[in-house]
Design an enzyme around this catalytic site. Structure first.
Site, short mmCIF file in Angstrom:
data_model
loop_
_atom_site.label_atom_id
_atom_site.label_comp_id
_atom_site.label_asym_id
_atom_site.label_seq_id
_atom_site.Cartn_x
_atom_site.Cartn_y
_atom_site.Cartn_z
N CYS B 96 0.83 -1.20 0.00
CA CYS B 96 0.00 0.00 0.00
C CYS B 96 0.87 1.26 0.00
O CYS B 96 1.55 1.51 -0.96
CB CYS B 96 -0.98 -0.04 1.17
SG CYS B 96 -2.29 1.18 1.00
N HIS B 235 -3.74 -5.44 0.77
CA HIS B 235 -3.12 -5.74 2.06
C HIS B 235 -3.17 -7.23 2.38
O HIS B 235 -4.08 -7.68 3.07
CB HIS B 235 -3.84 -4.98 3.16
CG HIS B 235 -3.55 -3.52 3.19
ND1 HIS B 235 -2.47 -3.00 3.88
CD2 HIS B 235 -4.18 -2.47 2.64
CE1 HIS B 235 -2.46 -1.67 3.74
NE2 HIS B 235 -3.49 -1.33 2.99
N GLU B 237 -1.39 -8.79 4.48
CA GLU B 237 -1.23 -9.00 5.92
C GLU B 237 -2.57 -8.90 6.65
O GLU B 237 -2.72 -9.40 7.75
CB GLU B 237 -0.20 -8.01 6.50
CG GLU B 237 -0.71 -6.60 6.83
CD GLU B 237 -0.95 -5.72 5.61
OE1 GLU B 237 -0.80 -6.20 4.46
OE2 GLU B 237 -1.33 -4.54 5.80
#
Lengths: 1015, 284
Positions: B96, B235, B237
């Site tokens: 990002c 994202h 994660e």
């Protein structure tokens, strides 16, 4: 220093677009129906520095423009370039900031400027101001450039330069110049003579925006008549028999309604004209909020810190505690929706950072109350249209929350005409901290000692934000001051937050609090209570611009500042940590045990107030309260004519489109709700991720499914009948929402945030007794319900002057309680959401539908449409909360046991709306029968908002176990989820509603989508 | 063998540092959140680490363009260290805002294969979404199976949240894209979830919200020609566990059936970080 102008505009070409211009174009269409063929944008920088323009020009592509997507010019206006702007536009408008207003892009540009021109020492004094130019093509002839400019800027904080069609044709372009601040001279402290007649005391309070009443002014007057006081003052060389302006301002801030909650602390003579009750309440807060919570604190071991800190702290597990706080930022948001709301959210983040020895904010909640976004009626002077307030507040909270890296996990938007007078902007934050710090101290206990050094950390002090606390303690007028408005700077705050948490873990912090209302006066003043004294040197406080007087430095509410105490032996480590993080930290005070709030400017004493007088000297208000039930025309739905077959169907479509019920997705999606990688139940759920979530669920420890639930409840409509019922409904709704997500009802805590109209009887407020009685009833219900639910209120806030104007034109908000709940969720893998999960799911109503249509969303809609006389009737009540909580516990544990995955709170719009939302989330139909759900009319069972109800879905294989689990609790079989795309609701053999899912989706999603699409 | 050391940058508005550090630890890394200035001031050296992660956030408020000011700080102060890091064969990821930073420093997509090491020349950009809005929404991603990217090995298709206002990937000309495509550097793209797995990738612009930002060729992330440096807007994660997938309450969150870390609850995003840890281990 010279000023260099740099302008940047997006490149034109295949696949490239001018998005900033395009957003303006689409908003003009969405908000005003104005079709402009093209809008282009230019971003401008005015660089005040000693670096020659030629040097800046060479590095333009390194900083100001991105050579892949943008073009730039230096020392000229882009509009003069025929290459970039070959055709004369119909209007060009440049918007820049007024002098002294926070310019975040400008500050960032300055930082980048220093990265590039790093060697130059003289850059210390450089600064950069930014502006935007919008260029309009194909502007409809009836739209003037002057009007366009009003939609593009807020003249409280910004200025606009306008070129209309004629000026554009003659190439007279808007060229805004650098917003130079006029120099200010510091005024030395002055003695304020209080030996004046009473009417002059009042005049002094009013003209100085002190917001102190006569008795308070007289109390201050008496303080300075005391011979001992006079002698002690003489000893430190300050005027003996009168306050300095510094002291008077300091007392006004500390004693403001905003800081001291004088109405909640008042002695109230309460009369109930119906029951004949005539009684005295010595502090609503102590009686109805504090006492019940303290009683509960004796029975549980997880209430670590309540009321006295910046937020309430509960133990979450062995190693971690969590805390929550909610605030309102109503007055600033009315004047500048963007800046006001942004400071609201970043401000409450600081409350969390300032809890205990510092907690880390991990989740935000936002609840807004606005006028209807499609309002077509008149607007009072100086008030913005509700759609503009909505856009501005939303943008402020979005930027504040997103840039701070804190997910927005829960919230609501409520609409009512009266919020045109004052929007309500509630911002909440949840924090987490290790229960014990590496050095062994418990994190929820502050440990300051006399001799600790007090730092101001973060932003600098300026003119912005002077008188915020006292201003919010007054009603809004046309003359409300612009200095009360600030714009937040989330990145400065984020840097500070990173640094403070590192300092906490390094054991460097002994005491911390935020600088909010009342500025240093409040923050250091409150912390000084721990050691019973402090000595401040205002000359050390870093300023945004020179020339602030001592009182201004003391009370300014400039943002992004924490006040932190550090042991003198740790100062070097603390300062070097601040330096690494590029955070300004300045020692400005020392804790003492002198008993005095001692303020100096350099060597001169400018304020010398006993701590006790400062904090406990304010006299208790004596107020009158008188209850009579409001007279409202009865809502009688039986007279409403419906179609023959499934006649309630069009009513459901209308209800789904009501702003209070309609999907808020297009707004909420713009909040980051997933940063930190913990959000297990998001604001939107279901197949297409667009069904309503009842509560936010987070699992903040990475790799561990142990969770927290965050929810809210708000029901201001009910105040039109009974503010007590309103309070009960708000609490019950918050708890029900949390139960849907599987909260452990035996480990949850609440926050009460009251927003009330002025409730002190006066010429301005002739109905003050009634409004105060509403507050009394609300708090009595709050105590009754919270005690029954064993739901401690661990923190709260009140905002008590939510009115606009006076006399016939006065607008008072409906009394509004936002109740927030946060609590334990044992395992986020076992939770429930509102979307139906699949065909065959068995659907039940938990709870009973009573004859309670008073003040329902249905009644308001029918009245507005002219199909009903009024909204009166029986408002939903909570007669046996001790029974409700048992049902909630059963339901919540059924979720933990994996018996149900589908649960939805039944509130606005009753069973019909709840069922529709569950179908929308699941994109699947259902066939339901409301026969047997209560002894009430069809209208009540379909649309009524009786409390204590849920709709749940059970997989057939768990049905028998679920029924057994819920034995003894009100449970009615409604029907089955079907493989069709149709919701059918009947009452026995009588069909009531028959609607296709896509039609419901459209009705529900279109009302509040003001994005103007993506095109 | 000691766990690979991961430097997770933070400071100046980066805000996904905690979770980024956590996911590396879940898959056997030894991660540390380190303020950028520690590297700038020389208190710490990049060379001590095996992996560098630049997490998401809003560095410097995205003013003057997302990732620009942070990128400048790194480009001017860490140039040699970054060059040496890649030259030493160590992986870097930008997620990002971190991807935006790597693009603005010129680390991504980087120079061509004849001289693959960083030259810090910006060749692409990430600009405002076509919608004009910052949005948090879930998208479906598909990966180029032939990409040299060490981070994406073996990953076919995953669901992920995007949370950005400036995620539209642009390059000056289509020949730039053709060159990256030929090198399989367009490692990850937005795809229509209704397409069969493995057949979602297309160069034609997909409609909003399948492509959340209007990226050219639907690019969600790119790698450099070494395959070591990788950045993406979504994202991964944020879906390290299935309980973070919006459909986990419907019992239909995709992901591995079992995992040494989270049992049946490992999310689709974790493999990317495991790939990097395993890559480092394999080179020892």
């Amino acid at each position: 220093m010279a000023i260099t102008r740099v302008e940047v505009t997006p490149k034109q070409g295949t696949g490239m677009r001018d998005v900033r211009g395009d957003v303006v174009r689409r908003q003009l269409m969405a908000d005003h129906g104005i079709d402009v063929s093209e809008v282009r944008s230019i971003t401008g920088f005015l660089i005040k520095s000693s670096v020659p323009s030629s040097d800046i020009s060479e590095r333009v592509n390194d900083l100001f423009s991105d050579p892949i997507i943008e073009d730039a010019v230096t020392d000229t206006l882009f509009l003069t370039s025929p290459l970039h702007f070959p055709i004369a536009p119909d209007a060009a408008i440049t918007v820049g900031f007024k002098p002294g207003v926070t310019d975040n892009p400008g500050s960032a540009a300055y930082d980048g400027f220093r990265t590039i021109f790093t060697q130059d020492e003289s850059l210390e004094d450089a600064s950069i101001s930014t502006y935007q130019t919008y260029i309009f093509y194909g502007l409809p002839s009836e739209v003037t450039a002057e009007w366009l400019a009003t939609t593009l800027h807020n003249n409280l904080i910004q200025r606009a330069e306008i070129a209309d069609g004629e000026a554009c044709a003659q190439a007279q372009w808007p060229a805004i110049d650098y917003p130079e601040k006029p120099p200010q001279t510091r005024t030395p402290p002055q003695a304020m003579n209080l030996e004046i007649p009473d009417e002059e005391l009042i005049a002094l309070s009013e003209s100085g925006l002190l917001a102190l009443n006569l008795e308070e002014m007289q109390t201050i007057q008496r303080h300075y008549r005391d011979a001992e006081i006079q002698a002690s003052r003489a000893a430190v060389g300050i005027v003996g028999n009168a306050p300095t302006d510094v002291e008077l301002e300091c007392l006004a801030q500390t004693w403001s309604e905003h800081c001291k909650h004088k109405i909640f602390a008042s002695k109230i003579h309460h009369v109930d004209t119906e029951t004949g009750e005539d009684s005295v309440i010595d502090s609503i807060f102590k009686t109805h909020i504090m006492k019940p919570t303290h009683d509960m604190q004796k029975e549980v071991d997880w209430l670590l810190s309540v009321f006295h800190d910046n937020s309430g702290v509960i133990a979450w597990d062995e190693n971690w505690s969590v805390c929550m706080k909610a605030e309102t930022h109503n007055s600033p948001s009315a004047l500048d929706p963007y800046g006001g709301a942004m400071t609201g959210i970043v401000g409450v983040n600081r409350d969390i950072l300032g809890t205990g020895l510092g907690a880390r904010p991990i989740a935000n909640t936002d609840v807004f109350c606005f006028g209807p976004p499609n309002w077509e009626g008149e607007l009072p002077d100086n008030l913005f249209h509700p759609s503009r307030v909505l856009r501005g507040v939303h943008a402020g909270v979005r930027v504040g929350g997103n840039e701070s890296g804190i997910p927005t996990v829960n919230g609501a938007i409520v609409f009512d005409d009266r919020y045109i007078g004052k929007p309500l902007v509630y911002c909440g934050t949840v924090g987490i901290m290790p229960r014990v710090l590496p050095d062994g101290r418990e994190s929820h206990i502050k440990t300051p000692t006399s001799g600790d050094i007090v730092y101001m950390v973060g932003g600098r002090v300026g003119y912005d934000g002077i008188h915020g606390a006292t201003f919010s303690s007054l009603e809004l007028t046309e003359e409300s001051p612009s200095s009360a408005v600030q714009i937040g700077d989330p990145i400065t705050q984020k840097k500070m937050l990173d640094m403070v948490l590192e300092a906490r873990d390094a054991g460097l912090i002994t005491c911390i609090t935020d600088n909010g209302a009342g500025g240093l006066s409040s923050s250091i003043g409150e912390m000084a209570e721990y050691t019973n004294g402090c000595e401040i040197d205002l000359a050390k406080v870093p300023l945004k611009q020179p020339g602030l007087s001592a009182w201004e430095i003391l009370v300014s509410e400039s943002q992004e500042r924490m006040t932190i105490a550090v042991k003198s032996s740790d100062c070097a480590a603390f300062e070097s940590m601040a330096k690494l993080h590029e955070v300004e930290a300045t020692a400005v005070a020392t804790f003492t045990s002198s008993g005095m709030f001692h303020v100096k400017y350099d060597t001169d004493t400018v304020a010398y107030l006993p701590i006790e007088f400062l904090h406990d000297g304010v006299p208790q208000l004596q107020l009158e309260s008188e209850w009579r039930t409001p007279q409202q025309a009865i809502f009688n739905p039986e007279n409403i004519v419906l179609g023959d077959d499934a006649g309630h169907s069009p009513v459901l479509l209308d209800m789904l489109a009501r702003p209070n019920i309609a999907s808020k997705e297009s707004w909420v999606r713009q909040y980051d709700h997933e940063v930190i990688a913990q959000t297990a139940v998001k604001p939107f759920v279901g197949v297409e991720r667009d069904g309503p979530g009842d509560a936010g669920v987070i699992a903040p420890l990475h790799g561990d499914p142990h969770g927290l639930v965050i929810s809210c409840g708000i029901a201001p409509r009910y105040s039109d009948l009974d503010a007590g019922a309103m309070a009960a409904a708000s609490i019950d709704e918050a708890v029900r929402n949390a139960v849907c997500a599987g909260i452990d009802v035996d480990k949850m805590a609440g926050l009460d945030n009251f927003c009330w109209p002025d409730s002190i009887e006066s010429v301005k407020t002739p109905d003050g007794r009634f409004k105060l009685a509403q507050l009394v009833r609300a708090n009595r219900e709050l105590e009754r319900v919270c005690r029954a639910y064993r739901l401690p209120c661990v923190s709260g806030k009140d905002s008590m002057k939510n009115d606009y104007g006076s006399g016939e034109n006065k607008i008072s908000i409906p009394p509004t309680l936002l109740y927030s709940v946060f609590g334990d969720q044992p395992d986020v893998r076992f939770t429930a959401t509102s979307d139906f999960k699949g065909a065959g799911e068995r659907v039940y109503l938990v709870g009973i539908s009573k004859e309670e249509l008073g003040a329902s969303e249905l009644s308001f809609m029918m009245k507005e449409n002219g199909r009903a006389e009024g909204i009166g009737g029986q408002v939903p009540l909570l007669p046996h909360p001790e029974q409700n909580i048992k049902t909630y516990r059963a339901l919540s544990t059924a979720i933990h046991a994996g018996l149900i995955q589908t649960a939805h709170d039944c509130s606005e719009g009753g069973v019909a709306v709840a069922a529709a939302e569950m179908c929308i989330g699941g994109r699947i139909g259902a066939e339901l029968d409301i026969d047997g759900t209560g002894e009430s009319s069809v209208w009540s069972r379909l649309w009524g908002e009786s409390l204590g109800r849920f709709i749940v879905g059970v997989q057939p294989e768990h049905e028998a176990d679920f029924i057994e689990w819920m034995a003894g609790h009100p449970l009615t079989f409604l029907g089955t989820v079907t493989a069709s795309q149709e919701l059918i609701i009947s009452d026995g053999y009588e069909p009531l509603i028959k609607l296709k899912i896509p039609a419901m989706v459209d009705a529900w999603q279109n009302t509040l989508d003001m994005t103007g699409g993506v095109a | 063998m000691s766990a690979p050391r991961v430097a997770v940058l933070f400071g100046f508005g980066i805000n996904c540092d905690h979770e980024t550090a956590a996911v590396f630890n879940l898959v056997g890394g030894n991660s540390e959140r380190i303020h950028l200035n520690h590297f700038v001031q020389g208190n710490r050296v990049l060379d001590d680490f095996d992996i560098l992660a630049v997490p998401g956030g809003f560095s410097f408020g995205d003013h003057l363009g997302s990732g620009r000011l942070m990128g400048n700080r790194m480009r001017f102060a860490l140039r040699e260290q970054l060059h040496a890091f890649v030259a030493a064969g160590k992986p870097i990821i930008g997620i990002c805002n971190g991807f935006q930073v790597l693009v603005k420093t010129g680390l991504l997509p980087g120079p061509n294969t004849s001289n693959p090491l960083p030259d810090f020349v910006q060749r692409a950009s990430l600009t405002l979404n076509d919608s004009g809005r910052y949005e948090d929404r879930w998208v479906t991603l598909e990966f180029d199976p032939d990409s040299p990217c060490i981070w994406t090995k073996g990953i076919q298709r995953i669901d992920c949240p995007v949370r950005h206002g400036e995620g539209k990937f642009v390059m000056p000309s289509s020949t730039d894209f053709d060159a990256l495509s030929a090198n399989h550097q367009l490692a990850v793209r937005y795809v229509d979830p209704s397409t069969p797995v493995g057949q979602g990738v297309t160069d034609d612009p997909l409609p909003f919200p399948i492509s959340p930002n209007g990226s050219m060729r639907n690019v969600a992330g790119v790698c450099d020609s070494t395959g070591l440096v990788f950045g993406l807007m979504p994202h991964p994660e944020a879906v390290y566990a299935k309980w973070l997938h919006p459909h986990h309450t419907r019992g239909s969150a995709p992901g591995p059936l079992s995992s040494d870390v989270l049992g049946e609850w490992e999310g689709e995003g974790l493999q990317m970080f495991r790939n990097a840890i395993e890559y480092v281990m394999s080179k020892r």
